[in-house]
Design a protein around this motif. Structure first.
Motif, PDB file in Angstrom:
ATOM      1  N   SER A   1      -3.454   4.637   0.227  1.00  0.00           N
ATOM      2  CA  SER A   1      -3.762   5.154   1.001  1.00  0.00           C
ATOM      3  C   SER A   1      -3.340   7.008   0.888  1.00  0.00           C
ATOM      4  O   SER A   1      -2.523   6.911   0.545  1.00  0.00           O
ATOM      5  N   SER A   2      -4.539   7.497   2.252  1.00  0.00           N
ATOM      6  CA  SER A   2      -3.784   8.944   2.367  1.00  0.00           C
ATOM      7  C   SER A   2      -4.100   9.133   3.844  1.00  0.00           C
ATOM      8  O   SER A   2      -5.339   8.754   4.449  1.00  0.00           O
ATOM      9  N   SER A   3      -3.512  10.330   3.988  1.00  0.00           N
ATOM     10  CA  SER A   3      -4.180  11.324   5.816  1.00  0.00           C
ATOM     11  C   SER A   3      -3.181  12.458   5.649  1.00  0.00           C
ATOM     12  O   SER A   3      -2.606  12.962   5.047  1.00  0.00           O
ATOM     13  N   GLY A   4      -4.157  13.039   6.340  1.00  0.00           N
ATOM     14  CA  GLY A   4      -3.638  14.284   6.484  1.00  0.00           C
ATOM     15  C   GLY A   4      -1.890  14.878   7.603  1.00  0.00           C
ATOM     16  O   GLY A   4      -1.575  14.008   7.536  1.00  0.00           O
TER      17      GLY A   4
ATOM     18  N   ASP B   1      -4.765  22.037   3.257  1.00  0.00           N
ATOM     19  CA  ASP B   1      -3.324  22.609   3.724  1.00  0.00           C
ATOM     20  C   ASP B   1      -3.171  21.182   4.067  1.00  0.00           C
ATOM     21  O   ASP B   1      -3.720  20.763   4.984  1.00  0.00           O
ATOM     22  N   GLY B   2      -1.830  21.107   3.759  1.00  0.00           N
ATOM     23  CA  GLY B   2      -1.678  19.612   4.224  1.00  0.00           C
ATOM     24  C   GLY B   2      -2.299  18.481   3.599  1.00  0.00           C
ATOM     25  O   GLY B   2      -2.877  19.060   2.344  1.00  0.00           O
ATOM     26  N   GLY B   3      -1.659  17.357   4.327  1.00  0.00           N
ATOM     27  CA  GLY B   3      -2.443  16.331   3.401  1.00  0.00           C
ATOM     28  C   GLY B   3      -1.224  15.117   2.591  1.00  0.00           C
ATOM     29  O   GLY B   3      -0.346  15.197   2.694  1.00  0.00           O
ATOM     30  N   GLY B   4      -1.997  14.081   2.043  1.00  0.00           N
ATOM     31  CA  GLY B   4      -1.096  13.597   1.194  1.00  0.00           C
ATOM     32  C   GLY B   4      -0.780  13.569  -0.287  1.00  0.00           C
ATOM     33  O   GLY B   4      -2.197  13.297  -1.222  1.00  0.00           O
ATOM     34  N   PHE B   5       0.246  14.546  -0.666  1.00  0.00           N
ATOM     35  CA  PHE B   5       0.125  14.412  -2.482  1.00  0.00           C
ATOM     36  C   PHE B   5       0.455  13.317  -3.142  1.00  0.00           C
ATOM     37  O   PHE B   5       1.487  12.895  -3.302  1.00  0.00           O
ATOM     38  N   PHE B   6      -0.224  13.638  -3.971  1.00  0.00           N
ATOM     39  CA  PHE B   6       0.079  12.518  -5.339  1.00  0.00           C
ATOM     40  C   PHE B   6       0.532  13.146  -6.104  1.00  0.00           C
ATOM     41  O   PHE B   6      -0.563  13.456  -7.232  1.00  0.00           O
TER      42      PHE B   6
ATOM     43  N   LYS C   1       0.561  -0.810  -0.063  1.00  0.00           N
ATOM     44  CA  LYS C   1      -0.238  -0.393   0.303  1.00  0.00           C
ATOM     45  C   LYS C   1       1.022   1.314   0.008  1.00  0.00           C
ATOM     46  O   LYS C   1       1.723   1.301   0.917  1.00  0.00           O
ATOM     47  N   VAL C   2       0.766   1.550  -0.783  1.00  0.00           N
ATOM     48  CA  VAL C   2       1.361   3.551  -1.134  1.00  0.00           C
ATOM     49  C   VAL C   2       0.607   4.468  -0.555  1.00  0.00           C
ATOM     50  O   VAL C   2      -0.756   4.584  -0.873  1.00  0.00           O
ATOM     51  N   LYS C   3       1.394   4.994   0.918  1.00  0.00           N
ATOM     52  CA  LYS C   3       0.667   5.747   1.498  1.00  0.00           C
ATOM     53  C   LYS C   3       1.128   7.307   1.474  1.00  0.00           C
ATOM     54  O   LYS C   3       2.495   7.389   1.940  1.00  0.00           O
ATOM     55  N   PHE C   4       0.825   8.609   1.492  1.00  0.00           N
ATOM     56  CA  PHE C   4       0.963   9.825   1.493  1.00  0.00           C
ATOM     57  C   PHE C   4       0.768  10.883   2.579  1.00  0.00           C
ATOM     58  O   PHE C   4      -0.779  10.435   2.251  1.00  0.00           O
ATOM     59  N   GLN C   5       1.408  11.496   3.528  1.00  0.00           N
ATOM     60  CA  GLN C   5       0.762  12.075   4.493  1.00  0.00           C
ATOM     61  C   GLN C   5       1.492  13.280   5.315  1.00  0.00           C
ATOM     62  O   GLN C   5       2.497  13.143   4.832  1.00  0.00           O
ATOM     63  N   SER C   6       0.691  13.458   6.389  1.00  0.00           N
ATOM     64  CA  SER C   6       2.038  14.701   6.771  1.00  0.00           C
ATOM     65  C   SER C   6       2.807  15.817   5.567  1.00  0.00           C
ATOM     66  O   SER C   6       3.432  15.687   5.890  1.00  0.00           O
ATOM     67  N   GLY C   7       1.976  16.391   4.468  1.00  0.00           N
ATOM     68  CA  GLY C   7       2.439  16.893   3.664  1.00  0.00           C
ATOM     69  C   GLY C   7       3.649  16.182   2.811  1.00  0.00           C
ATOM     70  O   GLY C   7       4.551  16.692   2.532  1.00  0.00           O
ATOM     71  N   GLY C   8       3.675  14.819   2.884  1.00  0.00           N
ATOM     72  CA  GLY C   8       5.096  14.400   2.303  1.00  0.00           C
ATOM     73  C   GLY C   8       4.126  14.620   0.549  1.00  0.00           C
ATOM     74  O   GLY C   8       3.569  13.981   0.156  1.00  0.00           O
TER      75      GLY C   8
END
Length: 332
Positions: free
Chosen positions: A235-238, A265-270, A207-214
């Motif tokens: 997946s993602s989170s803020g 306002d932040g998040g996980g950027f694809f 699972k690929v996950k971007f989060q916390s401004g990543g």
């Protein structure tokens, strides 16, 4: 297993030779709606922010959101679901006779959103997506990038005045919470395959996950349009901040926020064009919270949910008309 640094040093004397279709530049040459990036023919996919070729289990696109800009194509077989109100600017097209509850999205954005029903062109996008994934999976990995962690992408620099194609297998540590800056020329292309065993024959594992401004941050002459990704589940989170160097919100071509839109306002950027299948086996995609798409997402997933701060901005492929190289040599 050798360290990443030792693998790079070992590869520094090697040259990867990648043959791409005649007339196709390393990055993207757009003719009509034909975009080829790094030898991957995206066809008309890259004209859209989202392409959903299935969604038969659930196609949930709901508030809250900072807003979305770009066209969306969706299968008529999708199980349309939405709730709440959010800003959207673009056209939602389907090959079916309705977009179901997604009509509410259009109605909530009168003057900046529309729909197109019974659009036969949407059906062809499914074949284009399958073909693009097959092409991306078949490319030979660039020496030194046969099996790397996501963090190893930080600091990659291909800026040398020549068109380069870099094919990367990310096989470990697929959760990204840092800003990974990649520098290159406007004619460069990066094909990144997210797969734990680097074997597309059994599906794209992990699972690929971007989060916390990543995010992956394009630098030099690069834009999000120089990147093609293939993956299974995402997946993602803020949290975190919105990275500099990426669009800061859902803005029009003139640079103005769309009606009802707000800056991210932040998040996980694809970043780039994401071609996904959903989790191998059931085709489902994890619920996406605060996922920010900067480029496009094209998926055959049977079930997806865009919710809780997710947003997106379509980025067109880079247009290069002078590159005619058919064999590209890349040396680390």
């Amino acid at each position: 297993m050798p360290s990443f640094r030792s693998r790079i040093l070992a590869a520094s004397t090697l040259a990867a030779v990648l043959t791409v279709p005649v007339g196709a530049p390393a990055s993207g040459e757009t003719v009509g709606c034909d975009a080829t990036i790094g030898g991957v023919d995206l066809g008309c996919l890259a004209d859209n922010l989202f392409v959903f070729t299935n969604g038969s289990g659930d196609a949930n696109w709901q508030a809250s959101s900072k807003g979305y800009v770009g066209d969306v194509a969706v299968s008529g077989a999708a199980k349309f679901r939405t709730s709440g109100h959010f800003a959207y600017s673009g056209t939602i097209s389907t090959d079916g006779d309705t977009i179901g509850k997604w009509h509410d999205i259009v109605a909530d954005n009168e003057g900046q959103a529309s729909s197109a029903i019974a659009d036969s062109a949407v059906s062809g996008l499914s074949i284009q997506l399958d073909n693009a994934i097959t092409q991306a999976a078949s490319l030979p990995a660039t020496p030194g990038f046969e099996s790397v962690d996501a963090a190893d992408l930080a600091g990659l620099n291909t800026q040398n005045g020549s068109p380069d194609v870099v094919v990367i297998n990310v096989t470990d540590k697929m959760t990204v919470k840092d800003q990974l800056v990649i520098t290159g020329d406007e004619t460069d292309a990066f094909v990144i395959r997210w797969d734990e065993d680097a074997d597309a024959a059994n599906g794209f594992q992990g699972k690929v996950k971007f989060q916390s401004g990543g995010a992956i941050i394009p630098a030099g002459g690069l834009t999000p349009g120089n990147f093609v990704h293939v993956a299974g589940d995402i997946s993602s989170s803020g949290g975190g901040d919105t990275p500099a160097g990426l669009p800061q919100g859902p803005r029009s071509a003139a640079g103005d926020l769309i009606e009802g839109g707000e800056d991210f306002d932040g998040g996980g950027f694809f970043t780039g064009y994401w071609l996904t299948t959903g989790k191998p086996g059931d085709g489902k995609t994890s619920s996406l919270s605060n996922a920010i798409f900067v480029g496009g997402w094209y998926t055959s997933s049977t079930k997806f949910s865009l919710t809780s701060g997710s947003s997106g901005v379509h980025v067109a492929p880079p247009v290069t008309t002078t590159t005619t190289t058919t064999t590209i040599h890349y040396t680390l």
